[in-house]
Scaffold this motif. Structure first.
Motif, mmCIF file in Angstrom:
data_model
loop_
_atom_site.group_PDB
_atom_site.id
_atom_site.type_symbol
_atom_site.label_atom_id
_atom_site.label_comp_id
_atom_site.label_asym_id
_atom_site.label_seq_id
_atom_site.Cartn_x
_atom_site.Cartn_y
_atom_site.Cartn_z
ATOM 1 N N TYR A 45 -18.152 23.079 -29.383
ATOM 2 C CA TYR A 45 -17.272 21.996 -29.828
ATOM 3 C C TYR A 45 -15.868 22.461 -30.212
ATOM 4 C CZ TYR A 45 -21.261 18.806 -29.970
ATOM 5 O OH TYR A 45 -22.337 18.021 -29.627
ATOM 6 N N LEU A 46 -15.755 23.665 -30.780
ATOM 7 C CA LEU A 46 -14.457 24.142 -31.261
ATOM 8 C C LEU A 46 -13.878 25.252 -30.397
ATOM 9 C CD1 LEU A 46 -15.238 24.295 -35.103
ATOM 10 C CD2 LEU A 46 -14.314 22.379 -33.777
ATOM 11 N N HIS A 101 -14.701 33.279 -36.764
ATOM 12 C CA HIS A 101 -13.784 32.581 -37.669
ATOM 13 C C HIS A 101 -13.928 33.198 -39.052
ATOM 14 C CE1 HIS A 101 -11.777 29.308 -39.876
ATOM 15 N NE2 HIS A 101 -11.225 29.001 -38.703
ATOM 16 N N CYS A 116 -13.213 16.370 -35.388
ATOM 17 C CA CYS A 116 -12.097 17.280 -35.691
ATOM 18 C C CYS A 116 -11.190 17.533 -34.504
ATOM 19 C CB CYS A 116 -12.635 18.612 -36.215
ATOM 20 S SG CYS A 116 -13.504 18.442 -37.784
ATOM 21 N N GLU A 117 -11.463 16.881 -33.353
ATOM 22 C CA GLU A 117 -10.602 16.963 -32.180
ATOM 23 C C GLU A 117 -10.297 18.402 -31.779
ATOM 24 O OE1 GLU A 117 -7.174 14.621 -33.036
ATOM 25 O OE2 GLU A 117 -8.294 12.743 -33.138
ATOM 26 N N GLU A 118 -11.325 19.243 -31.762
ATOM 27 C CA GLU A 118 -11.245 20.631 -31.306
ATOM 28 C C GLU A 118 -10.311 21.489 -32.161
ATOM 29 O OE1 GLU A 118 -10.739 21.137 -27.117
ATOM 30 O OE2 GLU A 118 -11.748 19.245 -26.651
ATOM 31 N N ASP A 119 -10.021 21.064 -33.381
ATOM 32 C CA ASP A 119 -9.243 21.875 -34.329
ATOM 33 C C ASP A 119 -10.235 22.760 -35.088
ATOM 34 O OD1 ASP A 119 -7.813 22.926 -36.496
ATOM 35 O OD2 ASP A 119 -6.512 21.172 -36.622
ATOM 36 N N ALA A 120 -10.220 24.067 -34.768
ATOM 37 C CA ALA A 120 -11.218 24.983 -35.316
ATOM 38 C C ALA A 120 -11.153 25.064 -36.836
ATOM 39 C CB ALA A 120 -11.049 26.366 -34.700
ATOM 40 N N ASP A 121 -9.937 25.216 -37.386
ATOM 41 C CA ASP A 121 -9.786 25.339 -38.849
ATOM 42 C C ASP A 121 -10.263 24.076 -39.551
ATOM 43 O OD1 ASP A 121 -8.717 27.867 -38.569
ATOM 44 O OD2 ASP A 121 -6.655 27.146 -38.466
ATOM 45 N N MET A 122 -9.841 22.945 -39.015
ATOM 46 C CA MET A 122 -10.240 21.671 -39.611
ATOM 47 C C MET A 122 -11.758 21.500 -39.534
ATOM 48 S SD MET A 122 -9.005 17.871 -38.463
ATOM 49 C CE MET A 122 -9.701 16.390 -39.209
ATOM 50 N N GLY A 123 -12.340 21.882 -38.413
ATOM 51 C CA GLY A 123 -13.780 21.750 -38.249
ATOM 52 C C GLY A 123 -14.556 22.612 -39.226
ATOM 53 N N SER A 133 -14.147 21.243 -42.806
ATOM 54 C CA SER A 133 -14.896 19.996 -42.973
ATOM 55 C C SER A 133 -16.384 20.256 -43.131
ATOM 56 C CB SER A 133 -14.648 19.071 -41.786
ATOM 57 O OG SER A 133 -13.283 18.719 -41.686
#
Length: 512
Positions: free
Chosen positions: A400-401, A406, A433-440, A443
């Motif tokens: 997903y990311l 990370h 999270c629209e493929e935003d790794a940090d945000m994912g 969250s």
């Protein structure tokens, strides 16, 4: 002048030949003509070292299956040698197919035998009710030396059929079937193309378990002779169990994609009887996966021993194996399917009608199923799909990311065992999270903290409830003990009074 004489000689020879042919056709009886024809044909064929086998497209009024098998076999061979090819995509095939054009030939060598294939189209005239018409009769010619006749019959032709079957299997469009509540047009299964994207590469489960399942599947499909030798039907049963959202359906799709099998998704609430269940079973094809999802919700297949124990306590349940379906048809009485019917479906005589099939049941509550259903031979392999672990989490993060590592991964690894989050829960967070790794990652950690607090709170409440229950039980025990002491005291007092009365009566009698 010599040339003219030669041409005159040739002309005279041809005229003589035509005269003899006409005389034979006009004056020679048909029986003698046919006999002479077969006789000379036999002589000429004995002088020729080549044997030719003709395979026509139609055998009478029916399609010749061998013709179709040869066509499929040559489609994978003729591309490199034939000069003119036809390109097509047959119905229900997912790949393009090449075929030989008419009057084309193809040669190959099989176990040292030189084989020649030729493809022809011959016009055939037929008459019906006084009307004549021309039909195209397509055919293949298989030619080889006569000394290899036995080898071609016993080895090469079976080889062609086997390869053709494999090609058809690879090229076919796989289907997802479901059973109908009512037999429309006499069909009890309806289908749509199966195109689920789940594979073992994208599946978020423990890698060790994933590899174990793959090895088990590969071992199953290549052991046809083994199953025949030990006297068992060529089938295997899987039980997938665990909480909702742990990937049971995705695993089924991955298995079907891995084996390239069709899927028959059986809805048990639409099955009205054991006999209909048998019809559904024998209507499935080989190389298929038969799925019954959430079987504990479709039928009451709970453990009979536990049920009988409850029946003895409650005194209001009848003995027996009858299990009632929890659905009701329009205006009809509640229909039943017995536990015996399900067991025979999985491992009875009817289950051997066909081969190379997987039967997969799923449930959220394994403990609710009867032990007879869970034994080896019915459910051979039990696969527990539980809450998300770190390896499954890494796979989800990669899918997903798009990340393999990370800085927050270690924190996730520490917190994940303290929460009860399923792969579906984590996948839903990553999708938002629209493929935003940090945000994912941030969250999902926030969600884990929230789940941990919730679990801790529930644990405290459970402990409090347990304490209250323990105290209540202790108080009940004390009350019972006090009541018992009071009862004993009352009984002792009554006994003492009786004894005193007896003594008084005795003394009075003595005085009299």
């Amino acid at each position: 002048m010599d040339v003219i004489l030669d041409w005159k000689s040739i002309g005279s020879l041809l005229a003589t030949f035509m005269f003899i042919r006409t005389a034979i056709n006009d004056f020679l009886p048909p029986e003698i003509y046919q006999y002479l024809k077969r006789f000379f044909s036999k002589i000429f064929s004995s002088l020729l070292p080549k044997v030719t086998i003709i395979i026509e497209e139609f055998d009478g009024a029916y399609t010749n299956d061998i013709f179709e098998a040869v066509q499929a076999y040559l489609s994978s061979k003729c591309f490199s040698s034939a000069q003119v090819l036809k390109l097509s995509r047959p119905k229900n095939f997912k790949n393009l197919t090449f075929s030989m054009n008419t009057n084309q030939s193809f040669e190959e060598t099989f176990e040292g035998i030189k084989i020649k294939w030729s493809f022809y189209s011959v016009e055939k005239k037929t008459s019906n009710l006084g009307y004549s018409r021309s039909l195209e009769n397509r055919l293949f010619e298989l030619s080889f030396h006569r000394k290899y006749k036995e080898s071609v019959h016993s080895s090469y032709i079976p080889h062609v059929m086997e390869v053709a079957e494999a090609i058809k299997f690879r090229n076919r469009e796989r289907k997802l079937y479901t059973n109908r509540a009512y037999n429309e047009d006499g069909r009890i299964w309806s289908s749509i193309p199966f195109s689920h994207p789940s594979t073992f590469d994208t599946l978020a489960i423990d890698p060790v378990l994933k590899e174990d399942i793959k090895q088990d599947l590969m071992r199953f499909v290549r052991r046809k002779e083994f199953y025949s030798r030990v006297g068992r039907a060529w089938k295997r049963g899987y039980l997938l169990y665990g909480p909702p959202g742990t990937g049971k359906t995705s695993l089924i799709a991955a298995i079907a994609n891995f084996l390239e099998f069709d899927i028959y998704d059986m809805e048990l609430t639409a099955v009205t009887s054991n006999s209909q269940m048998r019809k559904l079973l024998i209507s499935t094809s080989n190389k298929s996966v038969i799925v019954v999802e959430d079987i504990d919700c479709s039928l009451d297949l709970s453990d009979r021993k536990k049920k009988e124990s409850r029946a003895e306590d409650d005194n209001n349940e009848n003995e027996g194996d009858s299990r009632k379906i929890k659905s009701q048809k329009k205006g009809s009485l509640l229909q039943t399917v017995s536990l015996s019917g399900v067991l025979n479906f999985v491992d009875g005589l009817w289950s051997s009608c066909g081969g190379e099939r997987l039967i997969i049941f799923t449930t959220n509550h394994k403990e609710k199923l009867d032990a007879a259903l869970l034994r080896p031979g019915r459910m051979d392999k039990h696969i527990n799909l539980s809450f998300c672990e770190i390896e499954a989490f890494k796979m989800l993060a990669k899918n997903y990311l798009g990340i393999d590592k990370h800085e927050l991964m270690r924190k996730v690894e520490k917190m994940l065992p303290l929460t009860k989050m399923t792969p579906a829960d984590i996948a839903e967070i990553f999708m938002s999270c629209e493929e935003d790794a940090d945000m994912g990652m941030i969250s999902v950690i926030k969600r884990m903290v929230k789940e941990k607090k919730k679990n801790d709170h529930l644990t405290i409440e459970d402990a409090s409830v347990d304490d209250q229950k323990s105290k209540a039980k202790k108080n009940d025990d004390n009350d019972n003990e006090d009541a018992s002491v009071d009862q004993k005291s009352k009984e002792k007092k009554i006994t003492d009074n009786d004894n005193e009365e007896k003594e008084d009566a005795t003394e009075k009698k003595e005085e009299d």
